[in-house]
Design a protein around this motif. Structure first.
Motif, PDB file in Angstrom:
ATOM      1  N   GLN A  37       0.842  -1.195   0.000  1.00 37.40           N
ATOM      2  CA  GLN A  37       0.000   0.000   0.000  1.00 37.40           C
ATOM      3  C   GLN A  37       0.880   1.248   0.000  1.00 37.40           C
ATOM      4  O   GLN A  37       1.873   1.315   0.712  1.00 37.40           O
ATOM      5  CB  GLN A  37      -0.889   0.014   1.238  1.00 37.40           C
ATOM      6  CG  GLN A  37      -1.871   1.174   1.278  1.00 37.40           C
ATOM      7  CD  GLN A  37      -2.814   1.084   2.477  1.00 37.40           C
ATOM      8  OE1 GLN A  37      -2.777   0.120   3.242  1.00 37.40           O
ATOM      9  NE2 GLN A  37      -3.625   2.096   2.646  1.00 37.40           N
ATOM     10  N   VAL A  38       0.490   2.216  -0.798  1.00 37.15           N
ATOM     11  CA  VAL A  38       1.240   3.458  -0.893  1.00 37.15           C
ATOM     12  C   VAL A  38       1.152   4.217   0.426  1.00 37.15           C
ATOM     13  O   VAL A  38       0.096   4.301   1.042  1.00 37.15           O
ATOM     14  CB  VAL A  38       0.702   4.332  -2.033  1.00 37.15           C
ATOM     15  CG1 VAL A  38       1.468   5.648  -2.104  1.00 37.15           C
ATOM     16  CG2 VAL A  38       0.802   3.595  -3.365  1.00 37.15           C
ATOM     17  N   GLN A  39       2.277   4.754   0.839  1.00 36.23           N
ATOM     18  CA  GLN A  39       2.307   5.573   2.045  1.00 36.23           C
ATOM     19  C   GLN A  39       2.873   6.946   1.715  1.00 36.23           C
ATOM     20  O   GLN A  39       3.744   7.080   0.853  1.00 36.23           O
ATOM     21  CB  GLN A  39       3.154   4.907   3.126  1.00 36.23           C
ATOM     22  CG  GLN A  39       2.550   3.616   3.673  1.00 36.23           C
ATOM     23  CD  GLN A  39       3.360   3.022   4.796  1.00 36.23           C
ATOM     24  OE1 GLN A  39       4.572   3.174   4.854  1.00 36.23           O
ATOM     25  NE2 GLN A  39       2.676   2.352   5.719  1.00 36.23           N
ATOM     26  N   LEU A  40       2.369   7.949   2.414  1.00 38.59           N
ATOM     27  CA  LEU A  40       2.842   9.317   2.265  1.00 38.59           C
ATOM     28  C   LEU A  40       3.424   9.764   3.598  1.00 38.59           C
ATOM     29  O   LEU A  40       2.785   9.598   4.643  1.00 38.59           O
ATOM     30  CB  LEU A  40       1.701  10.254   1.865  1.00 38.59           C
ATOM     31  CG  LEU A  40       0.919   9.900   0.609  1.00 38.59           C
ATOM     32  CD1 LEU A  40      -0.225  10.894   0.398  1.00 38.59           C
ATOM     33  CD2 LEU A  40       1.819   9.886  -0.613  1.00 38.59           C
ATOM     34  N   VAL A  41       4.608  10.361   3.549  1.00 39.43           N
ATOM     35  CA  VAL A  41       5.256  10.824   4.780  1.00 39.43           C
ATOM     36  C   VAL A  41       5.661  12.275   4.606  1.00 39.43           C
ATOM     37  O   VAL A  41       6.482  12.606   3.737  1.00 39.43           O
ATOM     38  CB  VAL A  41       6.492   9.975   5.123  1.00 39.43           C
ATOM     39  CG1 VAL A  41       7.152  10.503   6.396  1.00 39.43           C
ATOM     40  CG2 VAL A  41       6.098   8.511   5.303  1.00 39.43           C
ATOM     41  N   GLU A  42       5.077  13.147   5.423  1.00 42.87           N
ATOM     42  CA  GLU A  42       5.403  14.563   5.374  1.00 42.87           C
ATOM     43  C   GLU A  42       6.545  14.894   6.326  1.00 42.87           C
ATOM     44  O   GLU A  42       6.741  14.220   7.343  1.00 42.87           O
ATOM     45  CB  GLU A  42       4.193  15.436   5.758  1.00 42.87           C
ATOM     46  CG  GLU A  42       2.961  15.258   4.895  1.00 42.87           C
ATOM     47  CD  GLU A  42       1.929  14.396   5.562  1.00 42.87           C
ATOM     48  OE1 GLU A  42       0.723  14.587   5.310  1.00 42.87           O
ATOM     49  OE2 GLU A  42       2.323  13.518   6.348  1.00 42.87           O
ATOM     50  N   SER A  43       7.263  15.943   5.993  1.00 47.18           N
ATOM     51  CA  SER A  43       8.319  16.448   6.866  1.00 47.18           C
ATOM     52  C   SER A  43       8.538  17.921   6.567  1.00 47.18           C
ATOM     53  O   SER A  43       8.025  18.438   5.567  1.00 47.18           O
ATOM     54  CB  SER A  43       9.617  15.661   6.659  1.00 47.18           C
ATOM     55  OG  SER A  43      10.074  15.790   5.320  1.00 47.18           O
ATOM     56  N   GLY A  44       9.297  18.583   7.435  1.00 42.35           N
ATOM     57  CA  GLY A  44       9.682  19.963   7.179  1.00 42.35           C
ATOM     58  C   GLY A  44       8.931  21.012   7.962  1.00 42.35           C
ATOM     59  O   GLY A  44       9.246  22.207   7.851  1.00 42.35           O
ATOM     60  N   GLY A  45       7.952  20.618   8.745  1.00 40.77           N
ATOM     61  CA  GLY A  45       7.231  21.599   9.542  1.00 40.77           C
ATOM     62  C   GLY A  45       8.112  22.170  10.633  1.00 40.77           C
ATOM     63  O   GLY A  45       9.205  21.684  10.896  1.00 40.77           O
ATOM     64  N   GLY A  46       7.621  23.233  11.253  1.00 38.51           N
ATOM     65  CA  GLY A  46       8.375  23.858  12.330  1.00 38.51           C
ATOM     66  C   GLY A  46       7.759  25.172  12.727  1.00 38.51           C
ATOM     67  O   GLY A  46       6.629  25.483  12.349  1.00 38.51           O
ATOM     68  N   SER A  47       8.523  25.941  13.494  1.00 44.99           N
ATOM     69  CA  SER A  47       8.067  27.234  13.978  1.00 44.99           C
ATOM     70  C   SER A  47       8.896  28.342  13.349  1.00 44.99           C
ATOM     71  O   SER A  47      10.129  28.261  13.364  1.00 44.99           O
ATOM     72  CB  SER A  47       8.187  27.305  15.499  1.00 44.99           C
ATOM     73  OG  SER A  47       7.356  26.352  16.122  1.00 44.99           O
ATOM     74  N   VAL A  48       8.220  29.346  12.807  1.00 41.89           N
ATOM     75  CA  VAL A  48       8.907  30.490  12.219  1.00 41.89           C
ATOM     76  C   VAL A  48       8.182  31.764  12.621  1.00 41.89           C
ATOM     77  O   VAL A  48       7.021  31.720  13.032  1.00 41.89           O
ATOM     78  CB  VAL A  48       8.969  30.412  10.673  1.00 41.89           C
ATOM     79  CG1 VAL A  48       9.809  29.252  10.227  1.00 41.89           C
ATOM     80  CG2 VAL A  48       7.572  30.340  10.088  1.00 41.89           C
ATOM     81  N   GLN A  49       8.861  32.871  12.459  1.00 40.19           N
ATOM     82  CA  GLN A  49       8.217  34.157  12.664  1.00 40.19           C
ATOM     83  C   GLN A  49       7.538  34.581  11.377  1.00 40.19           C
ATOM     84  O   GLN A  49       7.901  34.142  10.276  1.00 40.19           O
ATOM     85  CB  GLN A  49       9.252  35.204  13.073  1.00 40.19           C
ATOM     86  CG  GLN A  49       9.808  34.981  14.474  1.00 40.19           C
ATOM     87  CD  GLN A  49      10.668  36.152  14.936  1.00 40.19           C
ATOM     88  OE1 GLN A  49      11.331  36.802  14.133  1.00 40.19           O
ATOM     89  NE2 GLN A  49      10.649  36.417  16.238  1.00 40.19           N
ATOM     90  N   ALA A  50       6.548  35.435  11.521  1.00 31.31           N
ATOM     91  CA  ALA A  50       5.861  35.964  10.346  1.00 31.31           C
ATOM     92  C   ALA A  50       6.884  36.579   9.395  1.00 31.31           C
ATOM     93  O   ALA A  50       7.811  37.275   9.821  1.00 31.31           O
ATOM     94  CB  ALA A  50       4.837  36.999  10.768  1.00 31.31           C
TER      95      ALA A  50
END
Length: 125
Positions: free
Chosen positions: A1-14
């Motif tokens: 079965q195909v799986q999707l894995v996200e990455s790269g999120g985080g906290s930044v200032q406007a």
């Protein structure tokens, strides 16, 4: 079965930038299109930027992100990226990658049949 894995999120200032990635375990009929969606607390999941993953790499953007976000793909690595620039506080939320069997740039979540686990984006003002 195909799986999707996200990455790269985080906290930044406007005003800052983040780059999200969505890696698919394989490209099949179900990944004819892939898209990024955002879900803020207490709100429904909304489409941000979809793209067709064939040679056309057709893209589309929600009005709220046009000119600031860019979706792209690295076909060799079966990965779709979302470059987010000039981030605003309202862009915060859980970002999901979705896969759609139809080769179209859809923002409708109902057309997406497979989802990743999400990656959190926080934007402080």
């Amino acid at each position: 079965q195909v799986q999707l894995v996200e990455s790269g999120g985080g906290s930044v200032q406007a005003g800052g930038s983040l780059r999200l990635s969505c890696a698919a375990s394989e490209y099949t009929y179900i990944t004819n299109s892939m898209g990024w969606f955002r879900q803020a607390p207490g709100k429904e999941r909304e489409g941000v930027a979809p793209m067709v993953t064939d040679y056309s790499s057709t893209t589309y953007y929600a009005d709220s992100v046009k000119g600031r976000f860019t979706i792209s793909q690295d076909s060799a690595n079966k990965t779709v990226h979302l470059q987010m620039n000039t981030l605003k506080p309202e862009a915060a939320g859980l970002y999901y990658c979705g896969a759609c069997p139809a080769p179209r740039t859809a923002l409708d979540t109902a057309q997406y049949k497979l989802w990743g686990q999400g990656t959190q984006v926080t934007v402080s003002s």
